[in-house]
Write an enzyme that holds these catalytic residues in place. Structure first.
Site, short mmCIF file in Angstrom:
data_model
loop_
_atom_site.label_atom_id
_atom_site.label_comp_id
_atom_site.label_asym_id
_atom_site.label_seq_id
_atom_site.Cartn_x
_atom_site.Cartn_y
_atom_site.Cartn_z
CB SER A 8 0.06 -5.05 0.62
OG SER A 8 -0.64 -6.23 0.27
CG HIS A 33 0.23 -5.15 4.90
ND1 HIS A 33 -0.16 -4.79 6.18
CD2 HIS A 33 -0.91 -5.47 4.25
CE1 HIS A 33 -1.47 -4.88 6.29
NE2 HIS A 33 -1.96 -5.31 5.13
CG ASP A 35 -3.19 -7.77 2.70
OD1 ASP A 35 -3.60 -7.26 3.76
OD2 ASP A 35 -2.63 -7.13 1.79
CG MET A 37 -7.57 -11.80 2.15
SD MET A 37 -8.05 -11.08 0.57
CE MET A 37 -7.18 -9.50 0.69
CG HIS A 66 -4.58 -6.97 7.41
ND1 HIS A 66 -4.99 -6.20 6.33
CD2 HIS A 66 -5.66 -7.06 8.24
CE1 HIS A 66 -6.26 -5.86 6.50
NE2 HIS A 66 -6.69 -6.36 7.64
CG MET A 68 -8.54 -8.85 6.02
SD MET A 68 -8.03 -8.19 4.43
CE MET A 68 -6.34 -8.77 4.40
CG MET A 137 -9.73 -2.38 7.11
SD MET A 137 -8.16 -2.93 6.38
CE MET A 137 -8.48 -2.84 4.62
CG ASP A 175 -4.54 -2.34 4.37
OD1 ASP A 175 -4.28 -2.17 3.16
OD2 ASP A 175 -4.62 -3.47 4.91
C1 DX5 Z 1 -7.15 -5.11 1.19
C2 DX5 Z 1 -5.85 -5.46 1.86
C3 DX5 Z 1 -4.81 -4.51 1.50
C4 DX5 Z 1 -4.44 -4.47 0.04
C5 DX5 Z 1 -4.12 -3.04 -0.26
O1 DX5 Z 1 -8.20 -5.76 1.75
O2 DX5 Z 1 -5.97 -5.46 3.27
O3 DX5 Z 1 -3.64 -4.60 2.32
O4 DX5 Z 1 -3.33 -5.28 -0.30
O5 DX5 Z 1 -4.01 -2.88 -1.63
P1 DX5 Z 1 -4.03 -1.43 -2.31
O6 DX5 Z 1 -2.94 -0.62 -1.70
O7 DX5 Z 1 -3.80 -1.75 -3.75
O8 DX5 Z 1 -5.40 -0.83 -2.04
ZN ZN Z 2 -4.01 -5.39 4.46
#
Ligand code: DX5
Ligand code: ZN
Length: 221
Positions: A8, A33, A35, A37, A66, A68, A137, A175
């Site tokens: 990620s 990946h 993320d 948000m 992904h 969120m 998750m 994840d």
């Molecule tokens: C968290 C994200 C993850 C995050 C994981 O909400 O969805 O993808 O980047 O980070 P690590 O591997 O550091 O927990």
């Molecule tokens: Zn993620």
């Protein structure tokens, strides 16, 4: 079983994005990946289309997006046009899960459904035929660098058995908090794809970090 590592870029050095992603690819990363948000569905803001566009220029690896965010369906067409490979949104973020999964596939992307730690695996039972991927998750989403929840293995096992019962080939991705110390637990429970943020880009050597995760997953010293 195939094992995929999906680094990620949430906590990558964005000023050296190309270099960081190239290093992860050299180490054997399968996907990158991304993320997304929105500061509403999760208490943090990150990035969206501009980073997907930038990544598409610097790597050939599939982009595993992904979301969120609330109303994830607003981004299906845009991210498909930008070349995302996987579009994963949260079951908790919309009441029209099935409709959106169908649309994601129509746009040529793999359809993924993400489940927060408090969401029961049974939600996939009604939509399993529209799914390519279940994202479990293993932390509450919003931030990198959190600790892997111990309750995750039991949930991954339940999802794996729901899929086996139906002879369904959906991928199970995990994840949050995936490190060399936790990856084997998730793998033994039935996960095949592993997001890793800090474990890869928090390391001075992302290529070696991906190799170390792969070895730890497969139980090789
Ligand atoms: C968290 C994200 C993850 C995050 C994981 O909400 O969805 O993808 O980047 O980070 P690590 O591997 O550091 O927990
Ligand atoms: Zn993620």
């Amino acid at each position: 079983m195939t094992v995929r590592i999906a680094p990620s870029v949430l906590n990558a050095d964005l000023g050296r994005l190309g270099e960081q992603v190239t290093a992860a690819a050299e180490g054997g990363a399968a996907w990158i990946h991304v993320d997304v948000m929105d500061g509403h569905f999760v208490p943090n803001l990150s990035f969206g289309a501009p980073i997907i566009r930038a990544l598409r220029r610097v790597t050939d690896l599939p982009l595993d997006v992904h979301l969120m965010v609330e109303h994830p369906e607003r981004y299906i067409d845009e991210y498909a046009d930008l070349g995302a490979a996987n579009f994963t949104f949260h079951a908790e973020a919309t009441v029209h899960v099935q409709r959106h999964l169908v649309r994601v596939r129509e746009r040529g992307m793999k359809a993924g459904l993400a489940l927060n730690p408090g969401t029961p695996p049974t939600v996939i039972e009604e939509v399993w035929h529209d799914l390519d991927l279940v994202l479990v998750m293993t932390v509450n989403p919003g931030f990198g660098g959190q600790s892997y929840l111990k309750s995750s293995a039991a949930k991954i096992r339940r999802i794996r058995s729901l899929l086996v019962e139906r002879n369904h080939s959906a991928m199970i991705e995990v994840d949050g908090g995936i490190t060399v110390d936790t990856i084997a637990d998730a793998h033994h429970a039935g996960a095949d794809t592993f997001v890793a943020g800090m474990a890869v880009f928090g390391s001075p050597d992302p290529a070696e970090a991906v190799r170390a995760l792969t070895r730890a997953c497969l139980g090789r010293a």
